[in-house]
Motif scaffolding. Structure first.
Motif, PDB file in Angstrom:
ATOM      1  N   VAL A 105      20.838 -28.178  58.433  1.00  0.00           N
ATOM      2  CA  VAL A 105      20.124 -29.293  59.238  1.00  0.00           C
ATOM      3  C   VAL A 105      18.662 -28.735  59.666  1.00  0.00           C
ATOM      4  O   VAL A 105      17.912 -29.455  59.603  1.00  0.00           O
ATOM      5  CB  VAL A 105      20.963 -29.673  60.374  1.00  0.00           C
ATOM      6  N   GLY A 106      18.780 -27.613  60.308  1.00  0.00           N
ATOM      7  CA  GLY A 106      17.371 -27.199  60.391  1.00  0.00           C
ATOM      8  C   GLY A 106      16.682 -26.676  59.469  1.00  0.00           C
ATOM      9  O   GLY A 106      15.326 -27.012  59.409  1.00  0.00           O
ATOM     10  N   LEU A 107      17.211 -26.250  58.169  1.00  0.00           N
ATOM     11  CA  LEU A 107      16.281 -26.378  56.864  1.00  0.00           C
ATOM     12  C   LEU A 107      15.758 -27.727  56.501  1.00  0.00           C
ATOM     13  O   LEU A 107      14.615 -27.773  56.052  1.00  0.00           O
ATOM     14  CB  LEU A 107      17.065 -25.703  55.689  1.00  0.00           C
ATOM     15  N   LEU A 108      16.680 -28.690  56.477  1.00  0.00           N
ATOM     16  CA  LEU A 108      16.470 -29.843  56.155  1.00  0.00           C
ATOM     17  C   LEU A 108      15.040 -30.743  57.096  1.00  0.00           C
ATOM     18  O   LEU A 108      14.182 -31.153  56.748  1.00  0.00           O
ATOM     19  CB  LEU A 108      17.448 -31.013  56.306  1.00  0.00           C
ATOM     20  N   PHE A 109      15.540 -30.292  58.223  1.00  0.00           N
ATOM     21  CA  PHE A 109      14.364 -30.830  59.409  1.00  0.00           C
ATOM     22  C   PHE A 109      12.918 -30.032  59.147  1.00  0.00           C
ATOM     23  O   PHE A 109      11.737 -30.782  59.018  1.00  0.00           O
ATOM     24  CB  PHE A 109      14.822 -30.597  60.778  1.00  0.00           C
ATOM     25  N   TYR A 110      13.191 -28.859  58.619  1.00  0.00           N
ATOM     26  CA  TYR A 110      11.742 -28.240  58.771  1.00  0.00           C
ATOM     27  C   TYR A 110      11.009 -28.608  57.584  1.00  0.00           C
ATOM     28  O   TYR A 110       9.746 -28.768  57.628  1.00  0.00           O
ATOM     29  CB  TYR A 110      11.934 -26.558  58.440  1.00  0.00           C
ATOM     30  N   ARG A 111      11.730 -28.558  56.302  1.00  0.00           N
ATOM     31  CA  ARG A 111      11.147 -29.015  54.994  1.00  0.00           C
ATOM     32  C   ARG A 111      10.692 -30.294  55.253  1.00  0.00           C
ATOM     33  O   ARG A 111       9.490 -30.798  54.458  1.00  0.00           O
ATOM     34  CB  ARG A 111      12.100 -29.186  53.908  1.00  0.00           C
TER      35      ARG A 111
END
Length: 207
Positions: A105-111
């Motif tokens: 979820v953090g990677l999705l939000f960051y990208r």
């Protein structure tokens, strides 16, 4: 009226300047010629830069890693049930799955929030970062080739990676991952770089 030569004033019907004697007819002819020449000159070759496309990393590009995380979650839970692990073991499983999903979820939000693209009539910009921002830019005229990369899942989801090769020494390769409607974007970038080279008198494949 006013003499263009010395600045002295004179009547409107005067033929000569009362101060310097220069004929007003000559000044009118000179002024008219100058105006005609100015009006006939082409406009300055400075096209206003306009934004043609803006985009960001598409969440659809995260389909494969998210699907992998789902399969990992289901497999781990089934394995734990078959092994009939104790309650303490379930806490370990829950903690492991929590780490995996927080990371995803953090990677999705960051990208999706930190990666932005902008194509103008003259250049391409790639902005990345939330607190610390990095901006890469490449002039359209420096782009040598436009390559579209898509796997089977990416084609199904309508996303892809646009890869640019350029003559720019600082950015010989330029990658734009997670582009939605990637084929249309790649075509647009190619059209912009071709137009820039034609307008500047360069062969499309010469640089």
């Amino acid at each position: 009226m006013k003499c263009k030569q010395c600045g002295a004033g004179a009547r409107k019907d005067a033929v000569f300047c009362p101060k310097c004697g220069v004929p007003f007819a000559k000044q009118r002819a000179s002024q008219s010629t100058k105006r005609r020449l100015t009006e006939s000159l082409p406009a300055a070759d400075e096209e206003a830069e306009s934004v043609l496309w803006q985009g960001r990393f598409s969440p659809r590009a995260m389909f494969t890693p998210l699907a992998t995380a789902v399969l990992f979650t289901v497999g781990l839970v089934l394995l734990a049930k078959l092994a009939q692990i104790p309650q303490e073991g379930w806490l370990v499983v829950a903690g492991l799955l929590g780490v995996v999903w927080i990371w995803m979820v953090g990677l999705l939000f960051y990208r999706t929030m930190s990666v932005h693209y902008s194509l103008t009539s003259q250049r391409l910009l790639h902005v990345e970062g939330l607190l610390w921002r990095k901006i890469d830019r490449i002039e359209a005229i420096d782009i040598d080739d436009v390559i579209l990369k898509q796997g089977p899942i990416e084609r199904l989801m309508g996303v892809g990676t646009v890869q640019l090769t350029s003559s720019d020494e600082t950015t010989p390769e330029f990658h734009l991952p997670g582009i939605r409607h990637a084929l249309d974007v790649a075509t647009l970038i190619d059209n912009v770089r071709r137009r820039e080279r034609r307008e500047r008198g360069l062969y499309v494949e010469s640089v």
